[in-house]
Design a protein around this motif. Structure first.
Motif: not given
Ligand code: SRM
Ligand SMILES: Cc1cc2nc3c(=O)[nH]c(=O)nc-3n(C[C@H](O)[C@H](O)[C@H](O)COP(=O)(O)OP(=O)(O)OC[C@H]3O[C@@H](n4cnc5c(N)ncnc54)[C@H](O)[C@@H]3O)c2cc1C
Ligand code: SF4
Ligand code: FES
Lengths: 837, 125
Positions: A676-701
């Motif tokens: 399972k994967g997740g992509v969140s648009g910022c560190i508020r992490e509404c997609a719970e990306a860090r609870g997935k087999d891969f998670g992508v979180i947008a940060v500055e840069g």
């Protein structure tokens, strides 16, 4: 018939009755219990729950009828006022006189109220009984009516004081904790952990005042403030005193029993007072010069007294009593066990502190570094149970004790499962202990995992403990000198990784070919799906190619449900769907009368489809532009997204677009377990990306890429693989990571467990995936690209082929449907009839 | 529930009164199963082509009483041909019906014969 009179119907007095009833030789005794409170014993430990629902009954240890059913005379609302030892009688406040053969004093303790000037004013409470709480609630309600911002203080920053502080906060008052000592929970915490706890409590809105000696309580009739020094005043309109406890030992004093200098009725290790026919248990008993303000020792005392009176055993109260505690302040983890503070002469401490996260962990280790003496946990007490077990059982600890508390080695530092004590409960559904599991191997009655499972029933219910059972069986076999080869099953003498290599090297393409090349026998439900999964990962063939070797869900391209019907889950990449798409789904669900719900994976699931209907349902879905969601496969499930920078005011990048791109790239990818994967648009992490087999979180840069997380039975947060990388680099690293996982993981091993077992962990993975230390990344990328290009929707294949469609008829010799199916109504939909056995 | 189970009795070749034609050989997937209907009963038929054997048994799994065994996977347990129920993977010997990985009641089995590319199941009634 002998008479036992129990004075006090609190938690321990009740436990005495319960343990007495459980004994077989109790017929010759009659119990009479006196309780001063207006109701039968209740759970004082969970007293604060009374604030939530004001349901006193819910706290009852046992209803009044229980006492009656067990032949116990319970007299509530009646205090015992005197004991006459010469005549063995007691007298109650209602002037009742009764004889006893044995007397058990379980009068507990009362809240200690220090003699501060003005403490008798209205608005000053203690925190001990249901009546106290009722009084506080009524008073707080009145205060808030007059002043919505009313403030309340708690005198005392110990275990109970903090609990009371949370309670007044929940009542809607501004909470203040006033503590005399320079730290919080002075009996359990050291100065540093107190500081961390203070930060945490302040962050949730508790105001903390340390090193404050209260001189007087201000106010006319009712409290208006507390005065500490001349100019040091705290305005408060209510006060809860939680400054410790005093044993209710009046009866001991007046009847001349031996007493402690500072109160408490002295008992020996049989719980006898200085009068051999009088026992004292619970918070009134002074044992080892101590009053133990916890229930667990009180319960043990009750057991000892029962056995002494019935003459059942020589059981004595142990000299050492475990005082480990875990604060149950909702939302704040605090625990201490063993010796929380330890002089440097006895051992060394390992301390981990992170004030930004309100985390503090300290463990005390013996001078030789071999055993755990105690510790303190603030902010994250999830390791408390395990550490407490290690401490209680004197288990060996890692050479580098720091591993026990360092966040990076979460779960991995406790060494071999064999170190657990025999009583440790491994399978909680079937109540199977470690001793039973290892014993089945040691006594020769079982020789492998399958044998142990069928004889002990461990892991047959929910299966959550299976990895631990497997470890225990393997470790036990090893300890007996038997070789444990990590083989797939009786048909293949290889591990999954080895078989993967063989199939790849020899370019085998059918199950029978594999079995004839390197296996024996005719296969089974373990090796068939495994080989099929390897084919899929190597060649991206769909399950339609060889359906008879697929797991049932893959064979019918749908998850089988409890009554043998199936579910239907179309792919909704990234969770994005048009209103038109939703309308089509609604029409199909309604046409085939399917139970419909939104899944935890943020898409739509239809349940209750009959085998015969699957091709027709999927034909309609495919015609409307949907494709398989692979909800049934060990394959990519969903890439969950948050709405991201297109709409969200905080979004740093387009998380939905990227989630859809990733989901479409890896859809259909078969793997050792689901991905399972997740992509969140910022560190508020509404997609719970860090609870997935891969998670992508947008940060500055750029994006941060995390790997190896999951929810499920053993939740894990994903670990950071790379920071601030662009879209192409995310995909490049993901290709490599996923492909390496697919090639090397054991069957049914999620990425988190795989990463745990990977020697060197995340650092090693970084070297392989980013630095190409094994010189394989270009192969991995090519293999992944091949799979991506070979993707085909297997449901599309199925509905377009008359041959494949044959698989979905219930009967070979009839077009009838399965008439064994029974559905019952469920709200506005339906569900299968419950299983009867 | 018991009434479902009571319909299925293991039948020995010597007790066969009716040989019921279940279909043509190629109606049954190789190394797979299919379900047939006979007098209201559901019978699972397996074409274990790897061993060139055919088997038949009740379609209902005694674990949760669902009509699913024909959708299970074939295999062998130390040489004994077996089927694994698709719901919870209880496995049953196709020769004796015995539950191999638990203590469920045995399932009923029926004899199968192949004549002129047709599959026949033997019933006592
Ligand atoms: C339908 C759904 C529950 C729901 O009504 O919401 C569901 C249903 C099932 N889950 Fe799940 N899981 C569903 C979301 C989840 C989630 C939440 C999520 O994805 O965010 C989790 C936890 C997150 C995770 O996986 O990390 C989850 C963790 C599991 C697990 C435990 C996996 C683990 O690593 O411990 C299993 C068991 C397994 O896979 O071995 C499982 C297995 C199952 C199975 C397949 C059990 C079975 O074999 O019958 C259920 C049948 C689904 C079906 O027929 O469609 N399901 N399952 C969800 C479908 C999501 C989807 O759209 O595909
Ligand atoms: C809010 C709160 C939270 C707590 N949390 C925890 C916790 O998390 N963990 C933990 O281990 N412990 C906790 N405790 C402590 C725990 O509740 C006590 O250790 C336990 O209740 C002691 O049991 P007891 O039977 O000795 O005393 P009690 O429960 O106080 O019972 C004594 C009873 O005897 C009655 N009595 C007294 N004298 C007489 C008499 N002469 N005649 C008749 N009846 C009499 C009293 O009215 C009372 O009902 C908490 C306590 C409180 C108040
Ligand atoms: S849907 Fe998932 S959590 Fe719910 S019962 Fe099934 S497997 Fe368990
Ligand atoms: S229904 Fe067959 S194994 Fe559970």
């Amino acid at each position: 018939m002998k008479t036992i009179i129990v004075v006090g119907n609190g938690m321990v007095g009740y436990k005495f009755c319960e343990k007495f009833v459980a004994q077989s030789n109790n017929e010759e005794f009659k119990i009479i219990v006196f309780g001063e409170e207006p109701r039968p014993a209740y759970d004082r430990v969970h007293l604060s729950e009374f604030f939530e629902n004001q349901d006193a009954k819910a706290l009852e240890m046992a209803p009044a009828e229980w006492y009656k059913e067990n032949g116990i005379d319970l007299v509530i609302d009646e205090r015992v006022s005197d004991i006459q030892r010469e005549t063995k009688t007691i007298i109650t406040a209602k002037n009742r006189v009764l004889n006893y053969d044995y007397l058990v004093l379980a009068t507990g303790s009362s809240a200690f109220v220090p003699p501060i000037k003005g403490v008798e004013k209205k608005g000053v409470f203690v925190y001990r009984t249901i009546e106290d709480l009722e009084g506080m609630l009524a008073y707080a309600a009145k205060l808030k009516e007059a002043n919505p911002k009313a403030r309340a203080a708690v005198l005392g920053g110990g275990l109970l004081g903090l609990e009371a502080g949370k309670a007044v906060m929940d009542m809607g008052l501004e909470p203040h904790i006033v503590e005399f000592a320079p730290k919080l929970m002075p009996r359990q915490l050291d100065a540093r952990s107190s500081k961390v706890l203070q930060l945490k409590l302040e962050s949730i809105g508790l105001n903390i005042h340390l090193s404050k000696a209260t001189n007087q309580i201000l106010g006319e009739d009712s409290i208006t403030g507390m005065e500490f020094g001349e100019d040091d005043v705290l305005d408060v309109e209510m006060l809860v005193v939680s400054a410790g406890i005093r044993p209710r030992d009046e009866l001991g004093k007046t009847s001349g029993l031996e007493m402690g200098v500072r109160g408490g009725i002295i008992v020996n290790n049989k719980m006898q007072t200085s009068d051999e026919n009088i026992f004292a248990i619970g918070e009134v008993a002074l044992y080892n010069q101590m009053i133990y303000g916890l229930v667990a020792p009180g319960y043990d005392m009750a057991g000892v007294a029962v056995n002494q009176i019935l003459g059942n055993s020589e059981e004595l109260m142990p000299a050492d009593i475990d005082m480990s505690t875990k604060l149950k302040l909702i939302g704040v983890d605090v625990a201490s066990f063993g010796e929380p503070f330890m002089p440097a002469s006895k051992g060394h401490s390992v301390i981990f502190e992170n004030k930004t996260q309100h985390l503090y962990k300290r463990i005390n280790v013996s001078l030789d570094g071999k055993s755990l003496l105690g510790g303190i946990l603030v902010g994250d007490a999830s390791d408390y149970n395990m550490l407490h077990q290690v401490y209680l059982n004197g288990m060996a600890i890692p050479e580098d004790a720091a591993q026990l508390i360092l966040p990076a080695t979460e779960g991995g530092a406790f060494g071999s499962a064999l170190d657990l004590p025999d009583e440790a409960q491994i399978c909680s559904c079937e109540n199977v202990s470690k001793g039973q599991i290892c014993g089945a191997i040691k006594d020769g009655s079982c020789e492998d995992l399958a044998g142990v499972i069928s004889s002990t029933k461990a892991s047959t219910s929910c299966g959550g403990c299976k990895p631990m059972v497997t470890d225990l069986v393997n470790e036990t076999l090893k300890s007996l000198g038997k070789t444990v080869k990590n083989v797939i099953c009786e048909h293949f003498e290889y591990s999954r990784q080895e078989l993967f290599g063989i199939i790849k090297a020899k370019k085998l393409t059918s199950y029978n070919e594999v079995l004839d090349t390197c296996g024996t026998g005719h296969g089974c439900e373990t090796c068939k799906p495994l080989v099929s999964s390897i084919f899929a990962s190597l060649y991206n063939v769909t399950p339609n190619k060889e359906d008879v070797t697929q797991d049932t869900n893959d064979k019918f391209l749908a998850n089988i449900q409890r009554n043998g019907t199936y579910s239907v889950v179309p792919r909704i990449a990234g969770g994005e769907i048009t209103p038109e798409g939703l309308i089509v789904l609604g029409q199909i669900g309604s046409k085939y009368n399917l139970y419909t719900k939104i899944t935890g994976g943020a898409r739509i699931d239809f349940f209750g489809a009959q085998l015969n209907d699957l091709p027709a349902i999927w034909k309609e879905l495919i015609d409307a532009g949907f494709e398989s969601g692979h909800a049934y496969g060990k394959s990519l499930r969903t890439v969950k997204s948050c709405v991201g920078s297109t709409w969200c005011r905080y979004g740093l990048d387009e998380s939905v677009s990227f989630a859809i791109e990733l989901e479409n790239r890896y859809k259909g990818l078969r793997s050792p377990h689901k991905i399972k994967g997740g992509v969140s648009g910022c560190i508020r992490e509404c997609a719970e990306a860090r609870g997935k087999d891969f998670g992508v979180i947008a940060v500055e840069g750029g994006w941060n890429l995390y790997v190896g997380g999951n929810g499920g039975a053993t939740p894990r947060h994903a670990q950071l693989l790379a920071e601030q990388i662009d879209n192409e680099t995310v995909i490049k690293y993901l290709d490599r990571y996923l492909m390496y996982y697919i090639q090397t993981a054991a069957p049914l091993m999620r990425t988190a467990a795989w990463l745990d077992k990977l020697e060197g962990g995340i650092e090693q993975l970084k070297k392989i995936v980013i630095d190409d230390s094994l010189n394989i990344v270009s192969d991995l990328e090519h293999e992944m690209q091949f799979l991506v290009d070979a993707y085909e929707c297997e449901w599309k294949q199925a509905v377009e082929s008359e041959e494949i469609k044959k698989r979905f008829s219930h009967f070979v010799n009839s077009d009838d449907r399965d008439d064994n199916l029974v559905f019952v109504p469920l709200r506005d939909q339906k569900m299968p009839e419950h299983w009867k056995n | 529930m018991d009434t479902i189970l009571s319909q299925y009795k293991t039948t020995a070749i010597s007790d066969v009164a009716v040989w019921f034609k279940a279909g043509a050989v190629n109606d049954f997937f190789e190394n797979g199963g299919g379900c047939i209907k006979y007098k209201g009963k559901q019978i699972a038929v397996f074409n274990f082509s790897r061993t060139k054997q055919w088997f038949a048994c009740q379609n209902v799994c005694p674990h949760k009483m669902e009509m699913v065994l024909s959708r299970g996977m074939l295999g062998d347990d130390k040489g004994t041909p077996k089927v694994a129920c698709p719901l919870h993977k209880k496995t049953f010997s196709l020769e004796t019906g015995e539950n191999l990985n638990g203590d469920l009641d045995a399932i009923a089995t029926y004899p199968v014969k192949i004549e002129e590319e047709n599959v026949y199941i033997g019933f006592s009634e």
